[in-house]
Scaffold this motif. Structure first.
Motif, mmCIF file in Angstrom:
data_model
loop_
_atom_site.group_PDB
_atom_site.id
_atom_site.type_symbol
_atom_site.label_atom_id
_atom_site.label_comp_id
_atom_site.label_asym_id
_atom_site.label_seq_id
_atom_site.Cartn_x
_atom_site.Cartn_y
_atom_site.Cartn_z
ATOM 1 N N LYS A 112 64.720 59.250 28.834
ATOM 2 C CA LYS A 112 65.165 58.907 27.482
ATOM 3 C C LYS A 112 65.561 57.439 27.345
ATOM 4 O O LYS A 112 65.438 56.866 26.270
ATOM 5 N N ASP A 113 66.017 56.832 28.430
ATOM 6 C CA ASP A 113 66.437 55.428 28.362
ATOM 7 C C ASP A 113 65.256 54.464 28.278
ATOM 8 O O ASP A 113 65.419 53.306 27.915
ATOM 9 N N LYS A 114 64.045 54.929 28.589
ATOM 10 C CA LYS A 114 62.862 54.058 28.569
ATOM 11 C C LYS A 114 62.029 54.219 27.293
ATOM 12 O O LYS A 114 61.012 53.558 27.135
ATOM 13 N N ILE A 115 62.437 55.096 26.404
ATOM 14 C CA ILE A 115 61.655 55.389 25.201
ATOM 15 C C ILE A 115 61.718 54.221 24.223
ATOM 16 O O ILE A 115 62.776 53.658 23.976
ATOM 17 N N GLU A 116 60.554 53.864 23.660
ATOM 18 C CA GLU A 116 60.473 52.878 22.588
ATOM 19 C C GLU A 116 59.801 53.568 21.410
ATOM 20 O O GLU A 116 58.701 54.110 21.553
ATOM 21 N N VAL A 117 60.463 53.552 20.253
ATOM 22 C CA VAL A 117 59.988 54.302 19.089
ATOM 23 C C VAL A 117 58.577 53.878 18.689
ATOM 24 O O VAL A 117 57.720 54.716 18.416
ATOM 25 N N TYR A 118 58.285 52.559 18.688
ATOM 26 C CA TYR A 118 56.967 52.099 18.229
ATOM 27 C C TYR A 118 55.845 52.522 19.182
ATOM 28 O O TYR A 118 54.674 52.491 18.814
ATOM 29 N N LYS A 119 56.186 52.946 20.413
ATOM 30 C CA LYS A 119 55.165 53.464 21.341
ATOM 31 C C LYS A 119 54.986 54.976 21.190
ATOM 32 O O LYS A 119 54.168 55.569 21.880
ATOM 33 N N SER A 120 55.771 55.578 20.292
ATOM 34 C CA SER A 120 55.703 57.021 20.091
ATOM 35 C C SER A 120 55.153 57.399 18.717
ATOM 36 O O SER A 120 54.430 58.384 18.584
ATOM 37 N N PHE A 121 55.515 56.636 17.684
ATOM 38 C CA PHE A 121 55.119 56.946 16.310
ATOM 39 C C PHE A 121 54.748 55.667 15.573
ATOM 40 O O PHE A 121 55.229 54.588 15.920
ATOM 41 N N ARG A 122 53.942 55.823 14.535
ATOM 42 C CA ARG A 122 53.631 54.730 13.605
ATOM 43 C C ARG A 122 53.706 55.298 12.194
ATOM 44 O O ARG A 122 53.433 56.485 11.989
ATOM 45 N N PRO A 123 54.048 54.476 11.210
ATOM 46 C CA PRO A 123 54.051 54.970 9.825
ATOM 47 C C PRO A 123 52.694 55.565 9.452
ATOM 48 O O PRO A 123 51.651 55.023 9.795
#
Length: 194
Positions: A112-123
């Motif tokens: 969880k500490d390595k998660i980056e939102v932009y690498k998981s979802f896009r608008p």
């Protein structure tokens, strides 16, 4: 047959010269306005001015509940969370979308500490998620994708084509073969359209 006209609160319906106010309406400055969301009704009797009213839908709106699987569309992202509109609860479409938030720590179950939102979802991505909390007035529903079956199910490449999942964290454009990072869902058979 004329389709029903739906109104939202505060919408101007007509002037007082064209009708008289009925249920679900109010008057201001010589006009009749809707006081609630619902179906516009105009009823005439004996040559009198028609009565203007707004009736709520008889069937109630389905609400997402804690533990429900929902389908949502990503509206915006930042470094801490993704804002979404909830469109379906299970396979039932909602009459109007609800707002939700997927926090960074709720994207994956591990690292969880390595998660980056932009690498998981896009608008624009369509995401399967689960409701974990009803949230508060600002964030509304709190959602999670921290299961293998949850995550992005539909995403479009920069070329505008629907991408194909190639792993749990990547999708590929079928035309340009460009790869983009996503938190990809392992879609279960009940969510596949035949």
């Amino acid at each position: 047959m004329v389709p029903p006209r739906y109104c939202v609160p505060g919408e101007r319906l007509c002037s007082l010269e064209e009708g008289t106010p009925g249920n679900g309406t109010y008057t201001r400055h010589g006009s009749i306005f809707a006081s609630l969301a619902g179906c516009f009704m105009k009823k005439s009797e004996n040559g009198m001015l028609p009565v203007i009213s707004v009736m709520r839908d008889v069937e109630s709106q389905l609400l997402p509940d804690v533990g429900a699987t929902v389908t949502c569309k990503v509206c915006s992202i930042n470094s801490r969370f993704a804002k979404v509109h909830i469109l379906y609860v299970g396979s039932t479409p909602l009459k109007s979308p609800f707002r939700g938030t997927i926090r960074r720590e709720d994207i994956r179950a591990t690292e969880k500490d390595k998660i980056e939102v932009y690498k998981s979802f896009r608008p624009g991505d369509i995401v399967l998620a689960k409701v974990i909390s009803l949230g508060d007035a600002q964030s509304n529903y709190l959602l999670t994708t921290a299961e293998n079956e949850l995550g992005v199910v539909v995403a479009h490449s920069e070329a505008g084509l629907q991408m194909v999942p190639i792993s749990w964290c990547e999708m590929q454009c079928p035309s340009t073969h460009g790869k983009e990072l996503r938190k990809v869902a392992r879609v279960q058979p009940q969510f596949l359209q035949t």
